[in-house]
Design an enzyme around this catalytic site. Structure first.
Site, short mmCIF file in Angstrom:
data_model
loop_
_atom_site.label_atom_id
_atom_site.label_comp_id
_atom_site.label_asym_id
_atom_site.label_seq_id
_atom_site.Cartn_x
_atom_site.Cartn_y
_atom_site.Cartn_z
N SER A 15 0.82 -1.21 0.00
CA SER A 15 0.00 0.00 0.00
C SER A 15 0.85 1.26 0.00
CB SER A 15 -0.85 0.01 1.26
OG SER A 15 -2.16 -0.11 0.98
N ARG A 22 -8.22 4.57 13.77
CA ARG A 22 -9.61 4.91 13.46
C ARG A 22 -10.43 4.95 14.74
NH1 ARG A 22 -11.31 1.48 8.75
NH2 ARG A 22 -9.97 2.95 7.65
N GLU A 44 -16.49 12.99 -3.54
CA GLU A 44 -17.35 12.65 -4.69
C GLU A 44 -17.91 11.23 -4.58
OE1 GLU A 44 -17.01 12.80 -9.44
OE2 GLU A 44 -15.30 13.63 -8.33
N HIS A 95 -10.53 13.68 9.28
CA HIS A 95 -9.15 13.19 9.36
C HIS A 95 -8.23 14.20 10.02
CE1 HIS A 95 -9.60 10.28 5.67
NE2 HIS A 95 -10.55 10.13 6.58
N GLU A 121 -2.15 9.20 10.98
CA GLU A 121 -3.46 9.71 10.55
C GLU A 121 -4.53 9.18 11.50
OE1 GLU A 121 -5.53 9.93 6.31
OE2 GLU A 121 -5.84 7.99 7.24
N ASN A 177 -18.65 4.39 9.07
CA ASN A 177 -17.64 3.33 8.98
C ASN A 177 -18.17 2.13 8.19
OD1 ASN A 177 -15.01 2.36 9.68
ND2 ASN A 177 -16.03 0.91 11.04
N THR A 231 -16.30 0.93 4.83
CA THR A 231 -15.73 -0.42 4.78
C THR A 231 -16.22 -1.15 3.52
OG1 THR A 231 -15.76 -0.44 7.19
CG2 THR A 231 -15.44 -2.56 6.11
N HIS A 253 -14.74 0.52 0.41
CA HIS A 253 -13.32 0.22 0.27
C HIS A 253 -13.14 -1.17 -0.36
CE1 HIS A 253 -9.11 -0.38 1.50
NE2 HIS A 253 -9.05 0.94 1.54
P1 0O2 Z 1 -6.02 2.62 3.18
O1 0O2 Z 1 -6.12 1.24 2.65
O2 0O2 Z 1 -7.20 2.93 4.07
O3 0O2 Z 1 -4.73 2.92 3.83
P2 0O2 Z 1 -5.80 10.03 -1.48
O4 0O2 Z 1 -4.83 10.78 -2.27
O5 0O2 Z 1 -7.20 10.60 -1.50
O6 0O2 Z 1 -5.79 8.57 -1.74
P3 0O2 Z 1 -4.70 11.16 0.92
O7 0O2 Z 1 -4.37 12.37 0.17
O8 0O2 Z 1 -3.61 10.49 1.68
O9 0O2 Z 1 -5.37 10.06 0.01
O10 0O2 Z 1 -5.77 11.53 1.98
P4 0O2 Z 1 -7.27 11.20 2.20
O11 0O2 Z 1 -8.11 11.59 1.06
O12 0O2 Z 1 -7.56 11.87 3.49
O13 0O2 Z 1 -7.35 9.61 2.32
C1 0O2 Z 1 -6.72 8.93 3.34
C2 0O2 Z 1 -7.52 7.71 3.71
O14 0O2 Z 1 -8.89 8.03 3.89
C3 0O2 Z 1 -7.54 6.60 2.69
O15 0O2 Z 1 -6.37 5.84 2.78
C4 0O2 Z 1 -8.78 5.84 3.11
O16 0O2 Z 1 -8.54 5.06 4.25
C5 0O2 Z 1 -9.72 6.96 3.47
N1 0O2 Z 1 -10.49 7.39 2.30
C6 0O2 Z 1 -10.34 8.51 1.59
N2 0O2 Z 1 -11.23 8.58 0.59
C7 0O2 Z 1 -11.98 7.46 0.68
C8 0O2 Z 1 -13.10 6.96 -0.08
O17 0O2 Z 1 -13.58 7.56 -1.04
N3 0O2 Z 1 -13.61 5.76 0.30
C9 0O2 Z 1 -13.10 5.05 1.37
N4 0O2 Z 1 -13.68 3.88 1.67
N5 0O2 Z 1 -12.06 5.50 2.09
C10 0O2 Z 1 -11.51 6.68 1.75
P5 0O2 Z 1 -5.85 4.98 1.56
O18 0O2 Z 1 -4.39 5.14 1.47
O19 0O2 Z 1 -6.62 5.27 0.33
O20 0O2 Z 1 -6.20 3.51 1.91
#
Ligand code: 0O2
Length: 267
Positions: free
Chosen positions: A52, A78, A114, A121, A140, A149, A153, A156
């Protein structure tokens, strides 16, 4: 990078996640032990997998030497709340803490993504003590309701299944579901005070019963079996009334009785 090196880089993040989970979980327990409503319902966390991390670095064009600075969610915690109002309360608690400082925040409650994603966060700086000395790192913290949540979930998992190529009918269903989650959170907020009252009474009753049972157990050491049996029978009678005030009164009386026995014992 060698696996061994990865392990050594991620080790302090493991510690941070464990410490943060412990601190927030304990905070919830502290509220409950003080007969107060806890804005924190449950806490979980994880260290991002190497795959990841690599995917994110590739997607955001982050060079290896900037990984720890630019991948802000290597450590992720979380916090799940029951009600939307609790999210702000938890964020304020975190902002007041002396062991964490805020780097940035993203309010996906006010600015819904969107996809329909809603959550709050915080990126924090947090210092852990390692065998090489203190290490300040980033983590984070995602704060959301149980309903949010549930949606996140499922969404995701679907994102993972379709790998960025979600069919429009699934996207539409998820948007509808996200709207339903907004309504659900709103409805639950309307009965929040009633639910909190009910939960507080139940927690208070559980704390009092625990105290009473401990007290009766201690009485076995100083009073006769007949006397303790009498007290125990009275406790069962009061407990069966399901009346919190009667239980509180019994608790106070039992305290006085226990003090009496204690005074006799030290004479
Ligand atoms: P994981 O598997 O949870 O670690 P981005 O550029 O949007 O991907 P950024 O800029 O780091 O991410 O920040 P953002 O948007 O705050 O997203 C961080 C985390 O928020 C994501 O981690 C997800 O856990 C959650 N998240 C953000 N957008 C969505 C969404 O549309 N749907 C879901 N289910 N979760 C979301 P990662 O790294 O994507 O994944």
């Amino acid at each position: 990078m060698e696996i061994k090196l990865w392990r050594s880089i991620l080790c302090p993040y493991e510690l941070a996640v464990q410490e943060l989970i412990l601190k927030f979980t304990h905070m919830a327990e502290e509220y409950r032990a003080n007969d107060q409503y806890s804005p924190i319902e449950s806490v979980s966390g994880r260290v991002k997998s190497i795959t990841s991390i690599l995917e994110k670095m590739q997607r955001k064009d982050i060079p290896m030497e900037k990984m720890e600075e630019d991948v802000e969610d290597i450590a992720g915690v979380r916090i799940i709340c029951q009600f939307e109002e609790d999210i702000e309360a938890v964020a304020q608690i975190i902002k007041r803490r002396s062991d964490m400082s805020i780097k940035s925040e993203k309010d996906y409650l006010k600015h819904i993504k969107e996809s329909g994603y809603r959550s709050y966060h915080l990126i924090i700086y947090y210092t852990v003590e390692t065998i090489f000395g203190p290490k300040k790192l980033q983590a984070e913290i995602q704060i959301r309701t149980m309903a949010m949540n549930f949606w996140a979930t499922i969404e995701h998992s679907l994102q993972y299944k379709y790998k960025g190529d979600m069919p429009p009918h699934v996207t539409d269903r998820l948007i509808n579901a996200a709207d339903a989650i907004i309504s659900l959170d709103r409805e639950m907020s309307l009965v929040r005070s009633e639910i909190i009252d009910a939960q507080n009474s139940s927690q208070m009753q559980s704390n009092i019963v625990q105290d009473i049972l401990l007290c009766i157990e201690n009485l076995y050491k100083v009073a006769t079996q007949r006397e303790v049996m009498k007290i125990q029978d009275e406790f069962l009678r009061v407990f069966n009334t399901k009346d919190l005030m009667q239980l509180e009164r019994f608790h106070r009386q039992l305290d006085i009785i226990a003090e009496g026995y204690h005074a006799q014992a030290v004479r």
